[in-house]
Design an enzyme around this catalytic site. Structure first.
Site, PDB file in Angstrom:
ATOM      1  N   ASP A 189      34.391 -11.695  56.809  1.00  0.00           N
ATOM      2  CA  ASP A 189      34.714 -11.239  55.459  1.00  0.00           C
ATOM      3  C   ASP A 189      35.588  -9.985  55.566  1.00  0.00           C
ATOM      4  OD1 ASP A 189      33.070  -9.101  56.039  1.00  0.00           O
ATOM      5  OD2 ASP A 189      31.542  -9.591  54.577  1.00  0.00           O
TER       6      ASP A 189
ATOM      7  N   LYS B 119      33.725 -18.991  56.646  1.00  0.00           N
ATOM      8  CA  LYS B 119      32.938 -17.760  56.477  1.00  0.00           C
ATOM      9  C   LYS B 119      31.547 -18.078  55.936  1.00  0.00           C
ATOM     10  CE  LYS B 119      33.578 -15.143  52.891  1.00  0.00           C
ATOM     11  NZ  LYS B 119      34.192 -14.219  51.898  1.00  0.00           N
TER      12      LYS B 119
END
Length: 218
Positions: free
Chosen positions: A158, A139
Site C-alpha cells: 500500500d 495488495k
C-alpha cells in the site's frame, strides 16, 4: 543491497516492538489453525472493505455484520447500512454478496477454509483470489493471506509501505500505478532486502505500518 541510515532508525524501533509484532503474527496463524470456514470468510470479507478505507473501520463493519448475521445471509440492501464507515459502500456490499456466493456450497454451507486448503502454496491462493474475487487485487489478496498466517513471503504494497520502501532505498520511486508485473518486481526486491536484514516480510510489513500508524493491527 546495502543498509542505509534510515534502516538503522527503523531497526531500533523494530527491536522495541518485535515481541508485539511476533505475538500478532502468531494470532494470525491461530486464526487459520483454529478458525472455522466462517471465521476465514470474515477475514476475506474484511480485505474487500479495506481499499481506500481505514482498517479499523473495515473491521468494525465486518464485526457488526458478522454479529448481526447479515454478513452470512443478508441482502445487498441489508448490508449497505453497516458499510457507512467505509468508502464505496454500495459497490462493496455487492462484492460481499458475490464473495458469499463463491464461498458457500449448494446447501449454503461456508467452505472458505476448506477451499483454500486445496491449494499447495500461498502464491497459488493469491493468484486465484486476484483472478476470481471481485474487488481484490494483489495488495488485498496478500493482506488476507498475511492475516491468516501465510504472509511470510508476501508483500502488502500500500502507499504507506511504498513510502518506506523508498526511504529504505529498496525502490527508486513510488509508482503512480502498479501492474501485477510491477507488484511482483517490487515484492521481489523487498524479499531480497528482508533476507539481507534477516527480518521476514510479514514482520517488516507490520513494522512499516507501525511507523505510520503507531498501531499493530490487521
Amino acid at each position: 543491497m546495502m543498509k542505509n541510515i534510515y534502516f538503522y532508525e527503523v531497526e531500533k524501533i523494530y527491536k522495541s516492538v518485535q515481541k508485539d509484532i511476533e505475538k500478532r503474527l502468531e494470532e494470525f496463524r491461530e486464526t487459520w489453525e483454529n478458525g472455522s470456514n466462517k471465521d476465514i470468510f470474515c477475514e476475506l470479507a474484511f480485505c474487500i472493505l479495506t481499499p481506500q478505507s481505514k482498517a479499523r473501520n473495515a473491521w468494525k463493519a465486518i464485526s457488526e455484520l458478522r454479529d448481526s448475521g447479515a454478513l452470512f445471509n443478508g441482502s445487498e440492501e441489508e448490508i449497505v447500512p453497516y458499510l457507512n464507515i467505509v468508502r464505496f459502500n454500495n459497490t462493496k456490499a455487492k462484492n460481499l454478496c458475490l464473495l458469499r456466493d463463491q464461498m458457500t456450497d449448494e446447501e449454503g454451507n461456508f467452505i472458505t477454509k476448506d477451499f483454500f486448503l486445496t491449494f499447495e502454496t500461498p502464491f497459488e491462493m493469491r493468484e486465484w483470489i486476484v483472478k476470481n474475487i471481485r474487488g481484490m487485487a494483489f495488495k488485498e489478496a496478500s493482506h488476507f493471506l498475511r492475516n491468516v498466517g501465510f504472509g511470510e513471503d508476501l508483500a502488502i504494497l500500500d502507499r504507506h509501505i511504498l513510502k518506506n520502501l523508498l526511504a529504505l532505498e529498496i525502490i527508486d520511486e513510488i509508482p503512480k500505478t502498479i501492474t501485477s508485473k510491477l507488484y511482483k518486481e517490487i515484492e521481489g526486491k523487498l524479499r531480497e532486502y528482508c533476507k539481507e536484514v534477516n527480518i521476514s516480510m510479514d514482520n517488516i510489513d507490520l513494522l512499516l505500518w507501525y511507523l505510520e500508524a503507531k498501531d499493530i493491527f490487521k
